[in-house]
Design a protein around this motif. Structure first.
Motif, PDB file in Angstrom:
ATOM      1  N   ASP A 152      -2.633  10.512   6.642  1.00  0.00           N
ATOM      2  CA  ASP A 152      -3.886  11.249   6.833  1.00  0.00           C
ATOM      3  C   ASP A 152      -4.310  11.988   5.566  1.00  0.00           C
ATOM      4  OD1 ASP A 152      -4.009  10.377   9.455  1.00  0.00           O
ATOM      5  OD2 ASP A 152      -3.149  12.220  10.278  1.00  0.00           O
ATOM      6  N   LEU A 153      -3.340  12.629   4.922  1.00  0.00           N
ATOM      7  CA  LEU A 153      -3.653  13.358   3.696  1.00  0.00           C
ATOM      8  C   LEU A 153      -4.024  12.393   2.575  1.00  0.00           C
ATOM      9  CD1 LEU A 153      -3.927  16.050   2.272  1.00  0.00           C
ATOM     10  CD2 LEU A 153      -1.457  15.975   1.804  1.00  0.00           C
ATOM     11  N   MET A 154      -3.318  11.278   2.502  1.00  0.00           N
ATOM     12  CA  MET A 154      -3.637  10.264   1.490  1.00  0.00           C
ATOM     13  C   MET A 154      -5.051   9.749   1.686  1.00  0.00           C
ATOM     14  SD  MET A 154      -4.056   6.771   0.801  1.00  0.00           S
ATOM     15  CE  MET A 154      -3.389   5.978   2.234  1.00  0.00           C
ATOM     16  N   ARG A 200       0.856  -1.182   0.000  1.00  0.00           N
ATOM     17  CA  ARG A 200       0.000   0.000   0.000  1.00  0.00           C
ATOM     18  C   ARG A 200       0.887   1.226   0.000  1.00  0.00           C
ATOM     19  NH1 ARG A 200      -4.671  -0.389   4.283  1.00  0.00           N
ATOM     20  NH2 ARG A 200      -6.146  -1.015   2.736  1.00  0.00           N
ATOM     21  N   THR A 201       0.930   1.932  -1.102  1.00  0.00           N
ATOM     22  CA  THR A 201       1.758   3.122  -1.162  1.00  0.00           C
ATOM     23  C   THR A 201       1.071   4.208  -1.954  1.00  0.00           C
ATOM     24  OG1 THR A 201       2.900   2.409  -3.153  1.00  0.00           O
ATOM     25  CG2 THR A 201       3.947   1.862  -1.051  1.00  0.00           C
ATOM     26  N   ILE A 202       1.371   5.402  -1.566  1.00  0.00           N
ATOM     27  CA  ILE A 202       1.043   6.581  -2.355  1.00  0.00           C
ATOM     28  C   ILE A 202       2.211   7.515  -2.125  1.00  0.00           C
ATOM     29  CG2 ILE A 202      -0.293   7.645  -0.521  1.00  0.00           C
ATOM     30  CD1 ILE A 202      -2.033   8.904  -2.688  1.00  0.00           C
ATOM     31  N   ARG A 203       2.726   8.067  -3.183  1.00  0.00           N
ATOM     32  CA  ARG A 203       3.886   8.921  -3.044  1.00  0.00           C
ATOM     33  C   ARG A 203       3.652  10.223  -3.765  1.00  0.00           C
ATOM     34  NH1 ARG A 203       7.645   4.284  -5.124  1.00  0.00           N
ATOM     35  NH2 ARG A 203       6.924   5.292  -6.994  1.00  0.00           N
ATOM     36  N   LEU A 204       4.180  11.278  -3.157  1.00  0.00           N
ATOM     37  CA  LEU A 204       4.239  12.570  -3.806  1.00  0.00           C
ATOM     38  C   LEU A 204       5.679  12.714  -4.260  1.00  0.00           C
ATOM     39  CD1 LEU A 204       3.015  15.327  -4.496  1.00  0.00           C
ATOM     40  CD2 LEU A 204       3.711  16.098  -2.240  1.00  0.00           C
ATOM     41  N   ILE A 205       5.876  12.899  -5.537  1.00  0.00           N
ATOM     42  CA  ILE A 205       7.221  12.958  -6.080  1.00  0.00           C
ATOM     43  C   ILE A 205       7.558  14.409  -6.396  1.00  0.00           C
ATOM     44  CG2 ILE A 205       8.711  12.203  -7.954  1.00  0.00           C
ATOM     45  CD1 ILE A 205       6.829   9.755  -8.179  1.00  0.00           C
ATOM     46  N   SER A 206       8.619  14.900  -5.779  1.00  0.00           N
ATOM     47  CA  SER A 206       9.070  16.252  -6.093  1.00  0.00           C
ATOM     48  C   SER A 206      10.261  16.143  -7.035  1.00  0.00           C
ATOM     49  CB  SER A 206       9.469  17.004  -4.812  1.00  0.00           C
ATOM     50  OG  SER A 206      10.679  16.489  -4.308  1.00  0.00           O
ATOM     51  N   ARG A 207      10.620  17.245  -7.630  1.00  0.00           N
ATOM     52  CA  ARG A 207      11.752  17.227  -8.549  1.00  0.00           C
ATOM     53  C   ARG A 207      13.064  16.965  -7.797  1.00  0.00           C
ATOM     54  NH1 ARG A 207       7.973  19.722 -11.032  1.00  0.00           N
ATOM     55  NH2 ARG A 207       7.816  20.087 -13.246  1.00  0.00           N
ATOM     56  N   VAL A 267       9.011  12.307  -1.656  1.00  0.00           N
ATOM     57  CA  VAL A 267       8.517  12.628  -0.325  1.00  0.00           C
ATOM     58  C   VAL A 267       7.260  11.807  -0.071  1.00  0.00           C
ATOM     59  CG1 VAL A 267       7.648  14.477   1.161  1.00  0.00           C
ATOM     60  CG2 VAL A 267       9.361  14.992  -0.582  1.00  0.00           C
ATOM     61  N   PRO A 268       7.257  10.978   0.981  1.00  0.00           N
ATOM     62  CA  PRO A 268       6.031  10.220   1.261  1.00  0.00           C
ATOM     63  C   PRO A 268       4.890  11.173   1.615  1.00  0.00           C
ATOM     64  CG  PRO A 268       7.880   9.424   2.579  1.00  0.00           C
ATOM     65  CD  PRO A 268       8.322  10.696   1.909  1.00  0.00           C
ATOM     66  N   LEU A 269       3.746  10.939   1.033  1.00  0.00           N
ATOM     67  CA  LEU A 269       2.565  11.713   1.353  1.00  0.00           C
ATOM     68  C   LEU A 269       2.000  11.152   2.640  1.00  0.00           C
ATOM     69  CD1 LEU A 269       0.758  13.959   0.183  1.00  0.00           C
ATOM     70  CD2 LEU A 269      -0.578  12.188  -0.919  1.00  0.00           C
ATOM     71  N   SER A 301      -2.049  14.418 -11.850  1.00  0.00           N
ATOM     72  CA  SER A 301      -1.101  15.005 -10.902  1.00  0.00           C
ATOM     73  C   SER A 301       0.214  15.374 -11.589  1.00  0.00           C
ATOM     74  CB  SER A 301      -0.823  14.033  -9.749  1.00  0.00           C
ATOM     75  OG  SER A 301      -0.029  12.937 -10.184  1.00  0.00           O
ATOM     76  N   GLY A 302       0.281  15.196 -12.887  1.00  0.00           N
ATOM     77  CA  GLY A 302       1.510  15.491 -13.600  1.00  0.00           C
ATOM     78  C   GLY A 302       2.652  14.582 -13.173  1.00  0.00           C
ATOM     79  N   GLY A 303       2.289  13.364 -12.757  1.00  0.00           N
ATOM     80  CA  GLY A 303       3.301  12.407 -12.327  1.00  0.00           C
ATOM     81  C   GLY A 303       3.744  12.562 -10.888  1.00  0.00           C
ATOM     82  N   GLU A 304       3.114  13.467 -10.144  1.00  0.00           N
ATOM     83  CA  GLU A 304       3.528  13.698  -8.763  1.00  0.00           C
ATOM     84  C   GLU A 304       2.907  12.714  -7.774  1.00  0.00           C
ATOM     85  OE1 GLU A 304       3.771  17.651  -7.315  1.00  0.00           O
ATOM     86  OE2 GLU A 304       4.118  18.468  -9.304  1.00  0.00           O
ATOM     87  N   LEU A 305       1.802  12.081  -8.141  1.00  0.00           N
ATOM     88  CA  LEU A 305       1.192  11.068  -7.280  1.00  0.00           C
ATOM     89  C   LEU A 305       1.280   9.718  -7.953  1.00  0.00           C
ATOM     90  CD1 LEU A 305      -2.104  12.758  -5.995  1.00  0.00           C
ATOM     91  CD2 LEU A 305      -0.003  12.371  -4.719  1.00  0.00           C
ATOM     92  N   GLU A 306       1.710   8.734  -7.220  1.00  0.00           N
ATOM     93  CA  GLU A 306       1.754   7.362  -7.719  1.00  0.00           C
ATOM     94  C   GLU A 306       1.011   6.479  -6.722  1.00  0.00           C
ATOM     95  OE1 GLU A 306       5.443   5.648  -8.808  1.00  0.00           O
ATOM     96  OE2 GLU A 306       6.099   7.438  -9.888  1.00  0.00           O
ATOM     97  N   TRP A 307      -0.045   5.854  -7.185  1.00  0.00           N
ATOM     98  CA  TRP A 307      -0.810   4.939  -6.344  1.00  0.00           C
ATOM     99  C   TRP A 307      -0.484   3.511  -6.739  1.00  0.00           C
ATOM    100  CZ3 TRP A 307      -6.580   6.847  -6.086  1.00  0.00           C
ATOM    101  CH2 TRP A 307      -6.625   8.080  -5.427  1.00  0.00           C
ATOM    102  N   SER A 308      -0.585   2.625  -5.755  1.00  0.00           N
ATOM    103  CA  SER A 308      -0.410   1.203  -6.027  1.00  0.00           C
ATOM    104  C   SER A 308      -1.776   0.521  -6.028  1.00  0.00           C
ATOM    105  CB  SER A 308       0.490   0.562  -4.972  1.00  0.00           C
ATOM    106  OG  SER A 308      -0.195   0.522  -3.732  1.00  0.00           O
TER     107      SER A 308
END
Length: 125
Positions: free
Chosen positions: A18-20, A2-9, A13-15, A50-57
């Motif tokens: 709670d926000l996820m 179970r992952t969701i990630r916010l990817i910065s340049r 950074v793990p999201l 998200s322009g590639g900034e969020l990745e869900w599994s």
């Protein structure tokens, strides 16, 4: 997993959990408001919008879809893709649309408050 990630340049950074958790339902309902979809396509839509900034599994998405189905917000049915494979499709129900509209209002309110606060308090950096 179970992952969701916010990817910065700069770095990944793990999201926060709670926000996820708070954002997943309105994002899924919003995607389904544009038409029926299946799991992998929903994951791709999240990445795209998200322009590639969020990745869900899949391990994160499917439990949420099942909860939304149990709550009567989405329905599910089996269909056949153009390549002949059977896929489980999800569709937004009327109750799901009402919940989406309510959550959009809530998120807009929070966004306005955060923006208002940012304008009033100068950054200390």
């Amino acid at each position: 997993p179970r992952t969701i990630r916010l990817i910065s340049r700069e770095r990944e950074v793990p999201l926060g959990k709670d926000l996820m958790a708070a954002s997943a339902t309105p994002l899924i309902l919003s995607i389904l408001s544009e038409g029926d979809s299946y799991g992998y396509a929903i994951i791709q839509s999240v990445r795209e919008i998200s322009g590639g900034e969020l990745e869900w599994s899949e391990g994160m998405l499917y439990p949420i879809l099942h909860r939304l189905e149990k709550r009567g917000l989405v329905g599910a049915y089996w269909g056949t893709a153009t390549n002949g494979r059977r896929r489980k499709y999800y569709e937004l129900k009327g109750r799901g649309l009402r919940v989406l509209e309510e959550q959009r209002r809530h998120w807009n309110t929070i966004n306005e408050l955060l923006n208002r606060k940012r304008r009033r308090v100068p950054c200390s950096t």
